[in-house]
Design a protein around this motif. Structure first.
Motif, PDB file in Angstrom:
ATOM      1  N   VAL A  26      40.146  -0.920   5.642  1.00 53.30           N
ATOM      2  CA  VAL A  26      39.077  -0.673   4.686  1.00 53.30           C
ATOM      3  C   VAL A  26      39.028  -1.753   3.612  1.00 53.30           C
ATOM      4  CG1 VAL A  26      39.079   1.817   5.033  1.00 53.30           C
ATOM      5  CG2 VAL A  26      40.598   0.828   3.317  1.00 53.30           C
ATOM      6  N   PHE A  27      39.990  -2.707   3.664  1.00 52.24           N
ATOM      7  CA  PHE A  27      40.097  -3.719   2.615  1.00 52.24           C
ATOM      8  C   PHE A  27      40.887  -4.891   3.180  1.00 52.24           C
ATOM      9  CE2 PHE A  27      41.816  -4.788  -1.836  1.00 52.24           C
ATOM     10  CZ  PHE A  27      40.622  -5.374  -2.225  1.00 52.24           C
ATOM     11  N   ASP A  28      40.215  -6.035   3.359  1.00 48.12           N
ATOM     12  CA  ASP A  28      40.849  -7.171   4.033  1.00 48.12           C
ATOM     13  C   ASP A  28      42.165  -7.620   3.404  1.00 48.12           C
ATOM     14  OD1 ASP A  28      39.136  -7.418   6.185  1.00 48.12           O
ATOM     15  OD2 ASP A  28      37.701  -8.660   5.073  1.00 48.12           O
ATOM     16  N   PRO A  29      42.320  -7.624   2.058  1.00 46.81           N
ATOM     17  CA  PRO A  29      43.626  -8.032   1.511  1.00 46.81           C
ATOM     18  C   PRO A  29      44.783  -7.153   1.971  1.00 46.81           C
ATOM     19  CG  PRO A  29      41.949  -8.153  -0.195  1.00 46.81           C
ATOM     20  CD  PRO A  29      41.300  -7.502   0.997  1.00 46.81           C
ATOM     21  N   ILE A  30      44.501  -5.889   2.285  1.00 46.18           N
ATOM     22  CA  ILE A  30      45.562  -5.025   2.817  1.00 46.18           C
ATOM     23  C   ILE A  30      45.764  -5.301   4.296  1.00 46.18           C
ATOM     24  CG2 ILE A  30      46.288  -2.642   3.225  1.00 46.18           C
ATOM     25  CD1 ILE A  30      44.614  -1.795   0.856  1.00 46.18           C
ATOM     26  N   GLY A  31      44.662  -5.513   5.008  1.00 50.23           N
ATOM     27  CA  GLY A  31      44.733  -5.720   6.441  1.00 50.23           C
ATOM     28  C   GLY A  31      44.716  -4.405   7.205  1.00 50.23           C
ATOM     29  N   THR A  32      44.994  -4.472   8.467  1.00 44.87           N
ATOM     30  CA  THR A  32      44.949  -3.298   9.335  1.00 44.87           C
ATOM     31  C   THR A  32      46.266  -2.533   9.264  1.00 44.87           C
ATOM     32  OG1 THR A  32      43.423  -4.417  10.837  1.00 44.87           O
ATOM     33  CG2 THR A  32      44.575  -2.473  11.680  1.00 44.87           C
ATOM     34  N   ILE A  33      46.148  -1.220   9.072  1.00 49.36           N
ATOM     35  CA  ILE A  33      47.316  -0.347   9.030  1.00 49.36           C
ATOM     36  C   ILE A  33      47.333   0.485  10.308  1.00 49.36           C
ATOM     37  CG2 ILE A  33      48.415   1.578   7.827  1.00 49.36           C
ATOM     38  CD1 ILE A  33      47.313   0.532   5.247  1.00 49.36           C
ATOM     39  N   TYR A  34      48.478   0.507  10.951  1.00 53.64           N
ATOM     40  CA  TYR A  34      48.623   1.204  12.228  1.00 53.64           C
ATOM     41  C   TYR A  34      49.493   2.446  12.049  1.00 53.64           C
ATOM     42  CZ  TYR A  34      46.981  -3.222  14.158  1.00 53.64           C
ATOM     43  OH  TYR A  34      46.251  -4.348  14.432  1.00 53.64           O
ATOM     44  N   SER A  35      49.228   3.442  12.886  1.00 45.78           N
ATOM     45  CA  SER A  35      50.047   4.647  12.854  1.00 45.78           C
ATOM     46  C   SER A  35      50.036   5.289  14.234  1.00 45.78           C
ATOM     47  CB  SER A  35      49.526   5.641  11.806  1.00 45.78           C
ATOM     48  OG  SER A  35      50.380   6.764  11.717  1.00 45.78           O
ATOM     49  N   ASN A  36      51.109   5.985  14.534  1.00 44.68           N
ATOM     50  CA  ASN A  36      51.238   6.651  15.829  1.00 44.68           C
ATOM     51  C   ASN A  36      51.976   7.969  15.613  1.00 44.68           C
ATOM     52  OD1 ASN A  36      51.199   6.278  19.005  1.00 44.68           O
ATOM     53  ND2 ASN A  36      53.193   7.112  18.460  1.00 44.68           N
ATOM     54  N   LYS A  37      51.512   9.025  16.283  1.00 48.97           N
ATOM     55  CA  LYS A  37      52.182  10.313  16.122  1.00 48.97           C
ATOM     56  C   LYS A  37      52.020  11.135  17.391  1.00 48.97           C
ATOM     57  CE  LYS A  37      52.948  14.069  12.852  1.00 48.97           C
ATOM     58  NZ  LYS A  37      52.659  14.628  11.516  1.00 48.97           N
ATOM     59  N   GLU A  38      53.013  11.995  17.635  1.00 47.96           N
ATOM     60  CA  GLU A  38      52.999  12.878  18.799  1.00 47.96           C
ATOM     61  C   GLU A  38      53.129  14.330  18.345  1.00 47.96           C
ATOM     62  OE1 GLU A  38      56.058  11.715  21.464  1.00 47.96           O
ATOM     63  OE2 GLU A  38      55.239   9.704  21.818  1.00 47.96           O
ATOM     64  N   TRP A  39      52.492  15.215  19.110  1.00 47.91           N
ATOM     65  CA  TRP A  39      52.578  16.647  18.871  1.00 47.91           C
ATOM     66  C   TRP A  39      52.783  17.355  20.208  1.00 47.91           C
ATOM     67  CZ3 TRP A  39      48.819  13.433  17.038  1.00 47.91           C
ATOM     68  CH2 TRP A  39      48.651  13.326  15.651  1.00 47.91           C
ATOM     69  N   ASP A  40      53.319  18.546  20.171  1.00 43.24           N
ATOM     70  CA  ASP A  40      53.358  19.389  21.367  1.00 43.24           C
ATOM     71  C   ASP A  40      53.323  20.842  20.922  1.00 43.24           C
ATOM     72  OD1 ASP A  40      56.301  20.612  21.521  1.00 43.24           O
ATOM     73  OD2 ASP A  40      56.487  18.505  20.913  1.00 43.24           O
ATOM     74  N   ASP A  41      52.858  21.699  21.811  1.00 36.58           N
ATOM     75  CA  ASP A  41      52.714  23.101  21.445  1.00 36.58           C
ATOM     76  C   ASP A  41      52.620  23.949  22.708  1.00 36.58           C
ATOM     77  OD1 ASP A  41      52.124  24.836  18.909  1.00 36.58           O
ATOM     78  OD2 ASP A  41      50.734  25.561  20.438  1.00 36.58           O
ATOM     79  N   VAL A  42      52.992  25.219  22.560  1.00 40.37           N
ATOM     80  CA  VAL A  42      52.839  26.207  23.626  1.00 40.37           C
ATOM     81  C   VAL A  42      51.818  27.241  23.165  1.00 40.37           C
ATOM     82  CG1 VAL A  42      53.968  27.999  24.987  1.00 40.37           C
ATOM     83  CG2 VAL A  42      55.186  25.876  24.475  1.00 40.37           C
ATOM     84  N   SER A  43      50.723  27.368  23.912  1.00 33.04           N
ATOM     85  CA  SER A  43      49.719  28.393  23.655  1.00 33.04           C
ATOM     86  C   SER A  43      49.897  29.514  24.673  1.00 33.04           C
ATOM     87  CB  SER A  43      48.301  27.814  23.766  1.00 33.04           C
ATOM     88  OG  SER A  43      48.122  26.721  22.895  1.00 33.04           O
ATOM     89  N   TRP A  44      49.606  30.752  24.257  1.00 35.77           N
ATOM     90  CA  TRP A  44      49.791  31.871  25.172  1.00 35.77           C
ATOM     91  C   TRP A  44      48.766  32.966  24.866  1.00 35.77           C
ATOM     92  CZ3 TRP A  44      50.674  36.324  22.484  1.00 35.77           C
ATOM     93  CH2 TRP A  44      51.202  36.206  21.207  1.00 35.77           C
ATOM     94  N   GLU A  45      48.638  33.887  25.782  1.00 34.84           N
ATOM     95  CA  GLU A  45      47.777  35.041  25.580  1.00 34.84           C
ATOM     96  C   GLU A  45      48.250  36.197  26.442  1.00 34.84           C
ATOM     97  OE1 GLU A  45      44.056  34.975  28.604  1.00 34.84           O
ATOM     98  OE2 GLU A  45      43.867  33.602  26.907  1.00 34.84           O
ATOM     99  N   VAL A  46      48.036  37.401  25.957  1.00 36.76           N
ATOM    100  CA  VAL A  46      48.259  38.624  26.728  1.00 36.76           C
ATOM    101  C   VAL A  46      47.045  39.512  26.513  1.00 36.76           C
ATOM    102  CG1 VAL A  46      50.776  38.566  26.683  1.00 36.76           C
ATOM    103  CG2 VAL A  46      49.545  39.648  24.809  1.00 36.76           C
ATOM    104  N   ALA A  47      46.653  40.234  27.539  1.00 35.18           N
ATOM    105  CA  ALA A  47      45.436  41.038  27.450  1.00 35.18           C
ATOM    106  C   ALA A  47      45.511  42.207  28.414  1.00 35.18           C
ATOM    107  CB  ALA A  47      44.203  40.184  27.749  1.00 35.18           C
TER     108      ALA A  47
END
Length: 745
Positions: free
Chosen positions: A457-478
Motif C-alpha cells: 500500500v506504500f512503496d517505501p515499505i514495499g511488499t509484505i508477505y504472510s502465510n498461515k495454516e488452519w485446520d478444523d473438524v466439522s460435525w453434525e448429528v440429526a
C-alpha cells in the motif's frame, strides 16, 4: 445408481413461493421405488418430489435442515431474472449487491452471516454452488438465471457436506442436464427503463448415448441517472448489459458410466451503481474541512457528480469448465467425480467524495482463478446409507488500485493485494433408518486450509508477505421422525468452519511506518514488516442447534417451521474507516449469537387459487467490545413474503395465470456500527411484483405482462460511516413494466 431396501415414507412437496422441485447437489435417477411412491401420492394436489440435499436421494421432509427450493420454470413464470430477486422470498435471507459500485455482484446474507466486502482476502459466509462446483468469488460471475433446473437455499451452517465457507448456509444453482428430449425454447422481454432481454435454449440428442444443450442470452437494462460532469461517459448510472452462454454435453459411455462436460462464459459492462455521499452530517470530517458540502454532490442521489471517468464504468466477465463423471459400481454403490476450472475478473470503483474534485476516488480491478476437484463415494446397504469423499480447492486472486488512477486526499494512493488459498478436506455422512418412521444421521469433515497473502500500500515499505495454516473438524448429528399424519419432526446439531481472513485494505501499515521513524529512519520498512502487522484472524467456528416440523398436513396445505440458535466464535466483521494514511478496512473479530424462527407454506385454497407465504424472525446478539456493542450488518430482524396466484380459463379455453409477489425486509444496519444518530440504518422496504400470463389452448407459446417493484420503492443496499463521511450505496432496483414472450418447439 439405484436404491434398494430404502424406506420410502411418503413423497411430499414444499415450496414457500412457487411450486418446489428437488433439492439437490447432484442429480440422481429416480428409482422404481420412488416412482411408485410418487404414483401413490397422485391424489395429492401438491406435486410430489424427492431431494438429494445430503448428496443422496431422500424424501424432502426427511432432510433435517431448513431449506427452500425453486424450480427454473416457476422462476421464469415469475419473471425472476437474477439471484437477487430470489432473495426477496426466502425467510432470513437478504441479498445485496454493492461491491465497489458494481451492479452485477450478489452478496447473500443468511441468518446474519454473509460477505461485507469483495476483495480477495475476504471469504463469503454463504457458499454458492453451480452444478456441484463452488464459486470462490461472487463478483464477476454469471448470475443470469438461464437454463436453470432449480435453485435451493440451505439455511444454517453446512460444514460437513458443503465445506469451509458455508457457516451461514449454502445456495445451489442446478442447470438442466442434456437428455433425449428434443426441445428448443426462445424468450424475449421488452420493458421500461430500456429493458431488452432475449435468450435461446436448445436440447438435442445426437444418438441414444450422446446429447447436448446450450443457451445464449443477452440482457440489457437502462440507467437511473446521469454523470452530470462527464458528458462523454459511456454508460448512465446503473446501466448494465451482459452476454452469457452455457454449453453442456452428456455421454452415456455405458449403462453404468455417465460423463457430463460443461462450459460457460459471460461478458458484462455498464455504469457504476447509484450511490451518494453525505458530507454535512460529518462536520469534523476531512471532506467538510476541505470545503466540500452536500451541495457539491449530485442533488439527485441517482445522478453522479464525479469528475473521474475511471470510476464511471464497471465490467465483469467469467468463464469456466467442468467435468462430471457418475459411475454405478453396482445397484448399491456408486462414485462421482467433479473437476472444474474457473476464472473471473472485474473493473469497478467509487469516487467517495461524490464531487467533481479529485479528492477521494478508487478505481480498482480484480481477478480470480480457481481449480476444484471432488470425489464422492455413495452407498445404500440395507437400512444404512452413506456418502464420503475427498475435496481439493485452489484459488489465486488479486486486487489492484493504481497510484496513477486512485487518489486519497488529493494525492496518489495504491493497493496491491494478492492471495493464494489451498483447501483440502475429507468427509463422511451416514444415515440409518432405525424404523420405518425414525431416521438417524450424522457426519464429520476434516479441513486443512493454507493462505499465502501479500500487500503493498506504500512503496517505501514495499511488499509484505504472510502465510498461515488452519485446520478444523466439522460435525453434525440429526434425527427425524414421521408421524402418522405425514408430519415430520427433525432435530439437528450442526457445526461450521471458516479459515481466518487477512485485512482487506491495510493502510494502517503506513501509520506504523511513520511511527517507526518514516523517511528519516532507513530501517523503518524492516521494522514494519518485522511487526508482522499484516496477519490473518483466527479460524471462525459455528454451532447450530435447530428443530422443526415439515409436512403436508392435508392434500391442500404444506408447511415447514424451524427454530434455531447459532453461536459464532472469532467472526470477523469488515470495518472501513478513513485514517490519515488512507481508506482502511480491517477485521473486527466478534462473538455472535443468532436465534430465530422461520415459516414457509403453500395453501391450495381452491383448484385455481394458491397462496405461498414465508416469514422469518431473527434476534442477533453481538458481544460488547471495549464498551461498544456492534451489530450484525445487512441483517433485517423480520423478513416476510406473500404470493397469491390465480388461474382461469377463457371462453376460447386459453389459460390466464395471474400472480402477485409481495416481499418485506425490515430495517437493518449497513455496517457493524449502530451509531447513536442511526446514520448507518437502512429503512425497511416492501416491494411488489405482478405477472399476468396468457397461454392459448394447445399452443406452444405464452405472452406475459409483468411489473417489477411496481410502486418504485427506492432503498439503500448499504451505508458506511467512514468517520469522514457517510457513504450511501443505493439499490439499482426500480420500477419496471413490460412484455415477455416464451415459445417452445
Amino acid at each position: 445408481m439405484t436404491i434398494t431396501n430404502k424406506s420410502i415414507k411418503g413423497v411430499c412437496h414444499l415450496n414457500p413461493i412457487a411450486a418446489a422441485t428437488a433439492f439437490a447437489l447432484a442429480s440422481l435417477s429416480i428409482t422404481p421405488a420412488l416412482a411408485e411412491a410418487v404414483e401413490a401420492k397422485k391424489e395429492s394436489k401438491i406435486e410430489a418430489i424427492t431431494v438429494t440435499a445430503t448428496k443422496r436421494s431422500q424424501v424432502i421432509y426427511e432432510v433435517p435442515i431448513a431449506m427452500s427450493a425453486f424450480s427454473g420454470d416457476e422462476l421464469a413464470s415469475q419473471g425472476i431474472s437474477d439471484i437477487t430477486d430470489v432473495g426477496k422470498f426466502v425467510p432470513n435471507l437478504n441479498i445485496t449487491g454493492f461491491s465497489a459500485g458494481h451492479n452485477s455482484s450478489a452478496n447473500p446474507f443468511i441468518r446474519g452471516i454473509g460477505l461485507q466486502d469483495h476483495l480477495i482476502t475476504t471469504d463469503p459466509g454463504v457458499s454458492v454452488y453451480v452444478d456441484g462446483v463452488y464459486l470462490g468469488r461472487q463478483v464477476g460471475q454469471n448470475w443470469n438465471l438461464a437454463n436453470i433446473e432449480r435453485i435451493e437455499v440451505l439455511r444454517g451452517p453446512q460444514g460437513t457436506l458443503y465445506g469451509r465457507n458455508s457457516i451461514g448456509g449454502a445456495i445451489n444453482i442446478i442447470t438442466k442436464q442434456p437428455d433425449q428430449d428434443a426441445v428448443t425454447k426462445v424468450s424475449a422481454e421488452v420493458g421500461t427503463r430500456g429493458r431488452l432481454k432475449g435468450s435461446i435454449f436448445t436440447n438435442q440428442a445426437v444418438n441414444d448415448d450422446l446429447a447436448f444443450n446450450f443457451n445464449l442470452g443477452f440482457n440489457r437494462r437502462g440507467g437511473l441517472g446521469e454523470f452530470t460532469n462527464l458528458p462523454n461517459a459511456e454508460f448512465d448510472v446503473g446501466e448494465n448489459q451482459e452476454f452469457h452462454g452455457r454449453f453442456s454435453l452428456k455421454y452415456n459411455a455405458s449403462d453404468d458410466l455417465r460423463v457430463v462436460f460443461t462450459a460457460d462464459a459471460n461478458d458484462g459492462e455498464g455504469g457504476t451503481r447509484p450511490y451518494t455521499t453525505l458530507i454535512d452530517e460529518m462536520p469534523n470530517g476531512r471532506l467538510y474541512q476541505n470545503g466540500l458540502r452536500n451541495s457539491d454532490v449530485a442533488a439527485d442521489p441517482y445522478d453522479n457528480a464525479t469528475g473521474t471517468i475511471e470510476t464511471s464504468t464497471v465490467s465483469n466477465n467469467a468463464n469456466g469448465l467442468s467435468l462430471t463423471l457418475d459411475y454405478d459400481i453396482n445397484e448399491e454403490l456408486g462414485t462421482k467425480f467433479i473437476f472444474s476450472k474457473r476464472s473471473s475478473e472485474y473493473k469497478a470503483g467509487l469516487d467517495d467524495d461524490g464531487a467533481v474534485v479529485g479528492l477521494d476516488h478508487y478505481p480498482e480491478r480484480g481477478t480470480a482463478d480457481q481449480t476444484s476437484v471432488e470425489l464422492q463415494f455413495t452407498g445404500y446397504l440395507g437400512n444404512v446409507d452413506f456418502v464420503t469423499g475427498l475435496y481439493w480447492f485452489n484459488e489465486e486472486g488479486s486486487n489492484r488500485q493504481s497510484a496513477s488512477e486512485a487518489s486519497f486526499d488529493g494525492g496518489p494512493t495504491k493497493l496491491e493485494l494478492d492471495q493464494e488459498t489451498t483447501s483440502r478436506a475429507v468427509f463422511v455422512n451416514v444415515g440409518y433408518d432405525a424404523t420405518d418412521d425414525l431416521r438417524l444421521s450424522g457426519g464429520v469433515r476434516y479441513t486443512e486450509d493454507e493462505k499465502s497473502a501479500s500487500t503493498n500500500v506504500f512503496d517505501p515499505i514495499g511488499t509484505i508477505y504472510s502465510n498461515k495454516e488452519w485446520d478444523d473438524v466439522s460435525w453434525e448429528v440429526a434425527s427425524n421422525y414421521t408421524f402418522e399424519n405425514g408430519l415430520n419432526w427433525y432435530a439437528t446439531v450442526q457445526t461450521g468452519y471458516q479459515s481466518g481472513q487477512y485485512p482487506a485494505r491495510p493502510y494502517f501499515l503506513i501509520n506504523q511506518f511513520f511511527g517507526a521513524g518514516g523517511f528519516d529512519n532507513p530501517e523503518a520498512p524492516a521494522i514494519v514488516r518485522a511487526n508482522n502487522a499484516f496477519i490473518a484472524s483466527e479460524n471462525i467456528s459455528a454451532i447450530n442447534y435447530e428443530t422443526g416440523f415439515k409436512g403436508q398436513l392435508t392434500n391442500d396445505f404444506s408447511m415447514s417451521v424451524a427454530f434455531f440458535n447459532t453461536e459464532y466464535d472469532d467472526l470477523p466483521y469488515q470495518v472501513s474507516v478513513v485514517t490519515d494514511a488512507g481508506f482502511d478496512t480491517n477485521n473486527l473479530v466478534v462473538e455472535q449469537t443468532s436465534r430465530g424462527i422461520e415459516f414457509e407454506s403453500t395453501y391450495l385454497i381452491t383448484d385455481n387459487f394458491t397462496l405461498h407465504s414465508s416469514l422469518g424472525f431473527m434476534d442477533v446478539d453481538v458481544e460488547e467490545q471495549n464498551g461498544v456493542k456492534p451489530v450484525a450488518p445487512l441483517t433485517p430482524e423480520l423478513t416476510a413474503s406473500i404470493s397469491p396466484s390465480y388461474e382461469f380459463e377463457l371462453n376460447n379455453s386459453a389459460l390466464v395465470t395471474t400472480r402477485l409477489d409481495i416481499s418485506y425486509r425490515d430495517s437493518m444496519y449497513g455496517e457493524p456500527s449502530s451509531d447513536v444518530r442511526r446514520m448507518t440504518q437502512i429503512d425497511s422496504r416492501t416491494t411488489v411484483n405482478f405477472d399476468i400470463s396468457y397461454a392459448p389452448l394447445n399452443a406452444d407459446w405464452t405472452v406475459s405482462l409483468y411489473g417489477r417493484n411496481v410502486f418504485d420503492e427506492r432503498y439503500d443496499d448499504a451505508r458506511l460511516n467512514t468517520g469522514d463521511y457517510i457513504l450511501l450505496i443505493k439499490s439499482n432496483d426500480a420500477s419496471e413494466f413490460g412484455v415477455r414472450y416464451n415459445a417452445t418447439f
